[in-house]
Design an enzyme around this catalytic site. Structure first.
Site, PDB file in Angstrom:
ATOM      1  CD  GLU A   1      22.351 -29.320   9.992  1.00 49.45           C
ATOM      2  OE1 GLU A   1      21.963 -28.175  10.268  1.00 49.45           O
ATOM      3  OE2 GLU A   1      21.617 -30.183   9.466  1.00 49.45           O
TER       4      GLU A   1
ATOM      5  CG  HIS B   1      18.470 -28.055   9.669  1.00 51.03           C
ATOM      6  ND1 HIS B   1      19.454 -27.419   8.928  1.00 51.03           N
ATOM      7  CD2 HIS B   1      17.290 -27.600   9.184  1.00 51.03           C
ATOM      8  CE1 HIS B   1      18.891 -26.609   8.041  1.00 51.03           C
ATOM      9  NE2 HIS B   1      17.577 -26.705   8.185  1.00 51.03           N
TER      10      HIS B   1
ATOM     11  CB  CYS C   1      15.992 -28.563   5.273  1.00 54.20           C
ATOM     12  SG  CYS C   1      15.284 -26.922   5.475  1.00 54.20           S
TER      13      CYS C   1
END
Length: 378
Positions: free
Chosen positions: A350, A348, A260
């Protein structure tokens, strides 16, 4: 958040468009950049994602709150959104267990909330006109006063928000006792989410999270196996000292992995430029092409800026190669340095919330760190 606190309210956009609903929150008006996210679930993660700092977030999925609030879903030390707009807000938890209802959580953190607004029309308007400044207020705030507050709100371009959300003090996390410790990952905190840190801990790495303004010498003295540059809010070109700091770390041969905002800052450190997208990428369903494998990854995204390219190359950064591309608008979604252990993605991986298609990137960084460590200890 009880019914007696509810009153008529509105969202006033910079271009004069107004959307009405039921307001719950503080007595004063709130300003921020109006954006939308297309995630179907994950409202707790959205509320606590530092990348949403100074933004009034429109949830496109009509019903929010059906599974309540669960403490393990929190992604940072507090909520960061400037405001929250939903079509329907559930006061009941349809599936449990839950630690609180969403209305209770919004009330406990005094988050300005507009309920019942036409979120479909609002989303379409932002998509067509672009993300813009807005004011969220109850009907006791005269439109003239709201307009004055709106005019005083700075735009997102040129705004450093990463420094504001970064941890004020360093802190360290250790893997569980049953996991063999492999080394140390240093996290430059531009607005990191808890899930990213958890993934490094699962791989056996201690994680030291440091303020994003930490000096280069202190970073090098930690002797990390690698440095993770986190997600975060605001304009990447406004983050002070980031380019010199990242370049110094790379010059020292330390593996770098950015996501990001971290992706945008790594690009800048090697000569690239950033630009503001019309309405950004925010949601859990963005298709990204992996050039190395040909696979299409469905990704979670939350950003308003992108890396500038020309004719398929990252402009101004010949050392960088494009590795991933957004299939909706063709923007750069990933990059790698041709000679150094440096790579980054715009989205992202994660996945909090969102699909897990890109979790492999954390494993890839672990492998890069292990290879680098082995090469330097021969």
């Amino acid at each position: 958040m009880s019914d007696r606190q509810a009153r008529p309210g509105y969202l006033l956009l910079e271009d004069g468009r107004r959307f009405d609903g039921t307001y719950m929150g503080p007595e004063t008006e709130t300003a921020g950049e109006a954006v939308f996210t297309t995630v179907m679930t994950g409202y707790h993660e959205v509320l606590t994602d530092p990348s949403f700092a100074a933004q009034i977030v429109v949830m496109t999925a009509p019903m929010q709150g059906v599974y309540g609030i669960r403490d393990p879903d929190v992604q940072s030390r507090r909520p960061w959104v400037a405001g929250f707009i939903v079509r329907h807000l559930s006061r009941e938890v349809g599936s449990g267990p839950a630690d609180a209802t969403l209305p209770e959580y919004l009330a406990s953190h005094d988050i300005p909330t507009l309920i019942g607004a036409d979120t479909r029309a609002l989303t379409r308007h932002i998509r067509d006109a672009g993300a813009m400044r807005a004011v969220l207020a109850h009907d006791g705030i005269e439109p003239g006063r709201a307009a004055e507050r709106l005019a005083a709100e700075p735009g997102m371009s040129g705004r450093d928000l990463a420094t504001a959300v970064s941890t004020p003090e360093p802190y360290e996390l250790d893997p569980s006792p049953d996991v063999e410790v492999r080394g140390l990952v240093l996290c430059l905190d531009y607005g990191v989410k808890t899930r990213s840190l958890d993934l490094f801990l699962r791989e056996g790495y201690r994680v030291r999270v440091v303020p994003c303004e930490t000096g280069v010498n202190e970073l090098l003295d930690a002797r990390p196996n690698g440095v993770f540059l986190s997600n975060g809010p605001g304009d990447p070109e406004a983050v002070p000292g980031a380019v010199d700091r990242i370049r110094a770390l790379s010059d020292a041969g330390i593996p770098l992995f950015g996501i990001c905002l971290g992706h945008q800052l790594i690009a800048r450190a090697f000569g690239a430029r950033n630009y503001k997208l019309p309405y950004g990428h925010r949601g859990g369903n963005h298709p990204v092409l992996n050039h190395a494998t040909g696979a299409v990854e469905i990704t979670s995204q939350n950003h308003g800026f992108a890396v500038l390219e020309k004719d398929g190359r990252i402009e101004g950064a010949d050392g960088l190669e494009v590795t991933h591309r957004n299939l909706n608008d063709g923007t750069v979604e990933g990059l790698v340095h041709r000679e150094r252990p440096v790579f980054a993605v715009q989205y992202h991986p994660e996945s909090a919330p969102g699909p897990h298609d890109s979790r492999y990137l954390f494993t890839r960084f672990v492998e890069t760190m292990r290879e680098r460590t082995a090469a330097t200890t021969r």
